[in-house]
Design a protein around this motif. Structure first.
Motif: not given
Length: 89
Positions: A6-10, A13-22
């Motif tokens: 959840e922390v990674k997804e957050e 989501a905040k700094h990338g283009k979406g919650k799956t954008d790694t």
């Protein structure tokens, strides 16, 4: 554990283009910054933990390389992520 899914997804989501954008540099820099801050706190308590110290140095180098990449690629994105994360430049 400090780094849950959840922390990674957050972060992504905040700094990338979406919650799956790694993959974007901003998302990776933000994740490295979180890990660096955690390892720094750990080393304040356990100053003889040399394996963690080595890991911290490697992470700082990776983050520096990504920041250098952003500087060359797009200076506005670099300035935005540095300001947002509170890095020194």
């Amino acid at each position: 554990m400090y780094l849950t899914k959840e922390v990674k997804e957050e972060i992504f989501a905040k700094h990338g283009k979406g919650k799956t954008d790694t993959g974007t540099a901003e998302a990776q820099i933000a994740l490295f910054t979180l890990r660096i801050n955690h390892l720094t706190e750990h080393l304040k308590k356990n100053r003889k933990d040399f394996n963690t110290e080595r890991s911290l140095v490697k992470l700082v180098g990776k983050r520096r390389a990504l920041l250098d990449y952003l500087t060359k690629k797009d200076i506005l994105r670099y300035r935005a992520i540095v300001k947002e994360l509170g890095l020194r430049k």
